[in-house]
Design an enzyme around this catalytic site. Sequence first.
Site, PDB file in Angstrom:
ATOM      1  N   GLY A   7       0.806  -1.206   0.000  1.00 53.62           N
ATOM      2  CA  GLY A   7       0.000   0.000   0.000  1.00 53.62           C
ATOM      3  C   GLY A   7       0.844   1.262   0.000  1.00 53.62           C
ATOM      4  O   GLY A   7       1.985   1.277   0.467  1.00 53.62           O
ATOM      5  N   ALA A   8       0.259   2.316  -0.540  1.00 54.51           N
ATOM      6  CA  ALA A   8       0.886   3.642  -0.511  1.00 54.51           C
ATOM      7  C   ALA A   8      -0.110   4.613   0.088  1.00 54.51           C
ATOM      8  O   ALA A   8      -0.324   5.711  -0.415  1.00 54.51           O
ATOM      9  CB  ALA A   8       1.306   4.073  -1.918  1.00 54.51           C
ATOM     10  N   GLY A   9      -0.735   4.172   1.178  1.00 50.14           N
ATOM     11  CA  GLY A   9      -1.688   5.004   1.883  1.00 50.14           C
ATOM     12  C   GLY A   9      -0.983   5.908   2.872  1.00 50.14           C
ATOM     13  O   GLY A   9       0.187   6.262   2.680  1.00 50.14           O
ATOM     14  N   GLY A  12       2.023   3.799   5.101  1.00 43.54           N
ATOM     15  CA  GLY A  12       2.950   3.191   4.143  1.00 43.54           C
ATOM     16  C   GLY A  12       3.532   4.204   3.179  1.00 43.54           C
ATOM     17  O   GLY A  12       4.725   4.173   2.856  1.00 43.54           O
ATOM     18  N   ASN A 102      -1.365  -2.305  14.814  1.00 39.29           N
ATOM     19  CA  ASN A 102      -1.610  -2.123  16.240  1.00 39.29           C
ATOM     20  C   ASN A 102      -1.991  -3.446  16.900  1.00 39.29           C
ATOM     21  O   ASN A 102      -2.525  -4.339  16.259  1.00 39.29           O
ATOM     22  CB  ASN A 102      -2.743  -1.116  16.452  1.00 39.29           C
ATOM     23  CG  ASN A 102      -2.387   0.265  15.958  1.00 39.29           C
ATOM     24  OD1 ASN A 102      -1.278   0.740  16.187  1.00 39.29           O
ATOM     25  ND2 ASN A 102      -3.310   0.924  15.280  1.00 39.29           N
ATOM     26  N   LYS A 186       2.315   0.616  23.382  1.00 42.86           N
ATOM     27  CA  LYS A 186       1.445   1.354  22.463  1.00 42.86           C
ATOM     28  C   LYS A 186       0.009   0.856  22.559  1.00 42.86           C
ATOM     29  O   LYS A 186      -0.942   1.647  22.508  1.00 42.86           O
ATOM     30  CB  LYS A 186       1.944   1.235  21.019  1.00 42.86           C
ATOM     31  CG  LYS A 186       1.076   2.085  20.076  1.00 42.86           C
ATOM     32  CD  LYS A 186       1.429   1.957  18.618  1.00 42.86           C
ATOM     33  CE  LYS A 186       0.468   2.799  17.781  1.00 42.86           C
ATOM     34  NZ  LYS A 186       0.692   2.651  16.329  1.00 42.86           N
ATOM     35  N   GLU A 269     -11.157  -0.783  13.615  1.00 44.10           N
ATOM     36  CA  GLU A 269     -10.388  -1.927  14.107  1.00 44.10           C
ATOM     37  C   GLU A 269     -10.851  -2.351  15.514  1.00 44.10           C
ATOM     38  O   GLU A 269     -10.033  -2.586  16.395  1.00 44.10           O
ATOM     39  CB  GLU A 269      -8.898  -1.578  14.137  1.00 44.10           C
ATOM     40  CG  GLU A 269      -8.282  -1.355  12.775  1.00 44.10           C
ATOM     41  CD  GLU A 269      -6.809  -1.019  12.852  1.00 44.10           C
ATOM     42  OE1 GLU A 269      -6.008  -1.697  12.195  1.00 44.10           O
ATOM     43  OE2 GLU A 269      -6.446  -0.082  13.583  1.00 44.10           O
TER      44      GLU A 269
END
Length: 315
Positions: A7-9, A12, A102, A186, A269
């Site tokens: 992905g290139a979101g 990423g 996550n 996290k 999520e």
Amino acid sequence: MKTLILGAGAIGGYIGGRLHQSGADVTFLVRPARREALQRDGLVIRSTKGDITQKVKAVLDGTEGGPYDIVLLTCKAYDLDSAIDAVAPAVVPEATVVPLLNGMRHLDALDARFGAEKVAGGLARVGVAMSPEGEILHTSPFAAISFGERDGRPARGVLVELDAAVKKSGVDGGLHANIVQDLWDKWIMLCTLASMCCLMRGTSGDILEAAEGQAIMLETVEECRKVAAAAGCDPGEKGMINVRSFLTQKGSRFAASMLHDLEKGSMVEADHAVGDMIARAKKASIATPNLRLAYAHLQVYLARRARGGIGKPAM
């Protein structure tokens, strides 16, 4: 070292863009529409750390452009199954998978498909979003990733190389000697913030303005801490002081990205970030009343969304 990024979101694209800018050999595995946009407009980043527009390599299939040394996963948890199928052809014997998701549940799925020895631990702390035009918007002062061996052994060579590339790119972080603890640290923060922001439909500052807001926030983070402790990853009092300080900062406008997704009617999520924390708590006989309430709220939202009922009056 050759890196394939799924992905290139937002995440990423930002991490890969900075790595590419600094000279790293980066390829993005994307869908046809995204590749067309990248070929036409380049990868565009608008950032507090400097804007860039650059041409990047993009492929539609994991068999293209390899072999790769690092396969970086930056998908949402609910897309994990399709992401695994997409990158599987690129996970050759020499490749190492570095997931920046996550929580912890994704590690079980990746281990089952590729073998635990091929899967490192990793996470991202990057405040980014995608504009409707496909530009990556980085408006926060922080952008960091961390990764490392999950069993504590010395880092394999490709992770050492990735660490050097990350540092050269200007992205903070890099190799972490105890990445599993970092993942839990996290997750404690994320699970607390996502649960409370989504349940109460507000920022952390909004929640603290409620009469019982701070008490509920602190109760919830303690629920998460107990689960981490049961897994052998208690952050300790020093670590918890930092977490509590962040979550109880009066006037803060910070909110979990899950709240933004929920308010847009998007997928969230919930299972990975909150549901899995509750499942682990149950196995350890730990009570999580606040998390259970927040998770039920998210499940109702997802059920209504699946029925097309979001944005319509409840009947």
